[in-house]
Design an enzyme around this catalytic site. Structure first.
Site, PDB file in Angstrom:
ATOM      1  N   LYS A  69       2.989  -6.724   4.042  1.00 44.19           N
ATOM      2  CA  LYS A  69       1.573  -6.934   4.375  1.00 44.19           C
ATOM      3  C   LYS A  69       0.762  -7.288   3.131  1.00 44.19           C
ATOM      4  O   LYS A  69       1.276  -7.276   2.006  1.00 44.19           O
ATOM      5  CB  LYS A  69       1.006  -5.662   5.034  1.00 44.19           C
ATOM      6  CG  LYS A  69       1.845  -5.175   6.217  1.00 44.19           C
ATOM      7  CD  LYS A  69       1.266  -3.909   6.830  1.00 44.19           C
ATOM      8  CE  LYS A  69       2.190  -3.347   7.889  1.00 44.19           C
ATOM      9  NZ  LYS A  69       3.364  -2.652   7.289  1.00 44.19           N
ATOM     10  N   THR A 105       0.818  -1.210   0.000  1.00 38.45           N
ATOM     11  CA  THR A 105       0.000   0.000   0.000  1.00 38.45           C
ATOM     12  C   THR A 105       0.850   1.258   0.000  1.00 38.45           C
ATOM     13  O   THR A 105       0.455   2.265  -0.586  1.00 38.45           O
ATOM     14  CB  THR A 105      -0.913   0.023   1.249  1.00 38.45           C
ATOM     15  OG1 THR A 105      -1.404  -1.290   1.481  1.00 38.45           O
ATOM     16  CG2 THR A 105      -2.065   0.995   1.070  1.00 38.45           C
ATOM     17  N   TYR A 106       1.987   1.241   0.656  1.00 34.12           N
ATOM     18  CA  TYR A 106       2.810   2.441   0.801  1.00 34.12           C
ATOM     19  C   TYR A 106       3.358   2.864  -0.568  1.00 34.12           C
ATOM     20  O   TYR A 106       4.315   2.293  -1.084  1.00 34.12           O
ATOM     21  CB  TYR A 106       3.970   2.199   1.763  1.00 34.12           C
ATOM     22  CG  TYR A 106       3.574   1.720   3.136  1.00 34.12           C
ATOM     23  CD1 TYR A 106       2.283   1.894   3.641  1.00 34.12           C
ATOM     24  CD2 TYR A 106       4.500   1.079   3.956  1.00 34.12           C
ATOM     25  CE1 TYR A 106       1.939   1.445   4.911  1.00 34.12           C
ATOM     26  CE2 TYR A 106       4.166   0.631   5.222  1.00 34.12           C
ATOM     27  CZ  TYR A 106       2.881   0.812   5.695  1.00 34.12           C
ATOM     28  OH  TYR A 106       2.550   0.368   6.941  1.00 34.12           O
ATOM     29  N   GLY A 107       2.723   3.880  -1.136  1.00 38.37           N
ATOM     30  CA  GLY A 107       3.117   4.325  -2.467  1.00 38.37           C
ATOM     31  C   GLY A 107       2.734   3.355  -3.551  1.00 38.37           C
ATOM     32  O   GLY A 107       3.300   3.377  -4.639  1.00 38.37           O
TER      33      GLY A 107
END
Length: 337
Positions: free
Chosen positions: A99, A69-71
Site C-alpha cells: 500500500k 505502515t506496518y512496523g
C-alpha cells in the site's frame, strides 16, 4: 517446500488467480505508533514470522498483503526475507500486495498523517520494492489520503503511470468510501477494493460497488481482530500496547462493548463450527460462502495460526444453510452498514 492445490479466486475480472484466502501481515511489523497511538500488535520474533509465512505458503496461500505502515517498513522487510528464502518457482507463484499514502518515519518507528503527492507515491513504491526485494508490486493499494475526488483522480493517474512503467502490475484501493471507489473504477488498471468484512458485518455499498465494477474484495479483519478466533474473553484481553486496546476503528475489545461482541459470537458459534470446523475455519468459511468475490486476509503471528487459517482452503466454504442463518441472526449487528 511444496504448495498444495487449493481453491482459487480471481483478483478482479480477468485478473490473476490467487488462493481463496490470503494472509495479512500487520502483526508482523512489531511495535510502532501512528498519530501518537500504539499501532502494532506487540513484540515479534522475525524468525517465527518467516516460519509463519512459509507455513501459509506451504499450505496453499498465494496472496500476501502488507503495507509500509506496518512496523514502519518492518513487515515489508520480513515478507521480503521470507520470499527470498523460497525456491524461485514457489516465490514466483506468490502475489504480493502492499500500500501507499500513509506517512511513516522508518527509523523512529512512528507514523502520522497522509501524503499522496505523485512524487511521494513514486518514492514510496521504490522503497517498498527495495524492502520486498521485488522488481514490481503485484497489487498496489491506496491506504488513505485521497480526501477529494480530484485527489483520487491524481492518485489513479500516478498508479497508471507506475503500471505503464512496470513498477506495479495492478492497483486498487483500501480507502473504501464510495467516491474513491468510483474514481478508481474508471481505470482498467484497478482490480480490487480492500474493506472490512467478517461475520459481524460489512459495508453493503462497498460490496455492491465491487460487484458493479468486477473488483475482487480483499477482506481485512476477517476474524474481527481475533475476536472470532474464540481465544479472548473479558478475563483475557490483548496485552497493553496492542493496537486493539486503543483504536478508533474497532471496539471489539473495549471493556464496555466486548461482552456484546462475545454474545453475538455465542449466538452463532454452533453454526460456525458445523461439521467439526474450528471457529476460525467457520468464520473464514462463512466469507467464502457469502460472496465469490471475497478473499479474506486473516493476520498471522505464528506457524500454528498460519496453518489453521489456511486449512479452510481444504475444509471449504460454510454450507449455505448455516451461512444464511448466521446472516439472519446477526442482522442487527452495528457493523452491518
Amino acid at each position: 517446500m511444496s504448495t498444495t492445490t487449493t481453491e482459487t479466486r480471481s483478483l478482479g475480472a480477468g485478473g490473476c488467480q490467487v488462493s481463496a484466502v490470503g494472509v495479512g501481515t500487520w502483526a508482523l511489523g512489531g511495535p510502532f505508533t501512528f498519530d501518537g497511538r500504539d499501532a502494532g500488535w506487540g513484540e515479534v520474533d522475525d524468525t517465527e514470522s518467516i516460519r509463519a509465512l512459509h507455513a501459509a505458503i506451504d499450505s496453499g496461500v498465494t496472496l500476501i498483503d502488507t503495507a509500509p505502515t506496518y512496523g514502519t517498513g518492518h513487515s515489508e522487510r520480513v515478507v521480503g526475507q521470507a520470499l527470498a528464502a523460497l525456491p524461485a518457482t514457489v516465490r514466483e507463484s506468490v502475489v504480493v500486495a502492499t500500500k501507499f499514502g500513509l506517512r511513516i518515519d522508518e527509523g523512529g518507528r512512528t507514523g502520522g498523517g497522509t501524503d499522496v503527492r505523485p512524487e511521494v507515491i513514486r518514492a514510496e513504491c521504490e522503497a517498498s520494492l527495495r524492502r520486498l526485494g521485488l522488481h514490481a508490486v503485484d497489487l498496489y493499494q491506496l491506504h488513505g489520503g485521497a480526501e477529494t475526488v480530484a485527489a483520487a483522480e491524481d492518485v489513479v493517474a500516478t498508479c497508471e503511470e507506475l503500471l505503464a512503467e512496470g513498477k506495479v502490475k495492478a492497483f486498487g484501493t483500501a480507502q473504501d468510501d464510495a467516491e474513491t471507489v468510483a474514481v478508481f473504477a474508471r481505470s482498467d488498471g484497478c482490480v480490487a477494493v480492500q474493506t472490512q468484512v467478517n461475520v459481524f458485518g460489512w459495508t453493503a455499498a462497498t460490496l455492491d460497488a465491487a460487484h458493479a465494477h468486477g473488483f475482487a474484495v480483499l477482506a481485512r479483519s476477517p476474524l474481527a481482530m481475533g475476536m472470532l478466533s474464540g481465544k479472548y474473553d473479558t478475563t483475557n484481553r490483548p496485552q497493553t500496547g496492542d493496537v486493539r486496546l486503543d483504536t478508533p476503528w474497532w471496539d471489539y475489545f473495549d471493556a464496555d462493548t466486548m461482552p456484546g461482541w462475545l454474545h453475538r459470537l455465542d449466538t452463532v458459534r454452533e453454526l460456525l463450527t458445523v461439521g467439526g470446523r474450528t471457529l476460525v475455519q467457520g468464520a473464514l468459511g462463512y466469507l467464502l460462502a457469502l460472496d465469490p468475490s471475497i478473499i479474506p486476509l486473516p493476520g498471522i503471528r505464528t506457524e500454528q495460526q498460519a496453518r489453521e487459517n489456511a486449512s479452510v482452503l481444504a475444509v471449504g466454504p460454510l454450507p449455505q444453510a448455516e451461512t444464511v442463518e448466521i446472516t439472519a441472526l446477526l442482522a442487527d449487528s452495528p457493523e452491518r452498514r
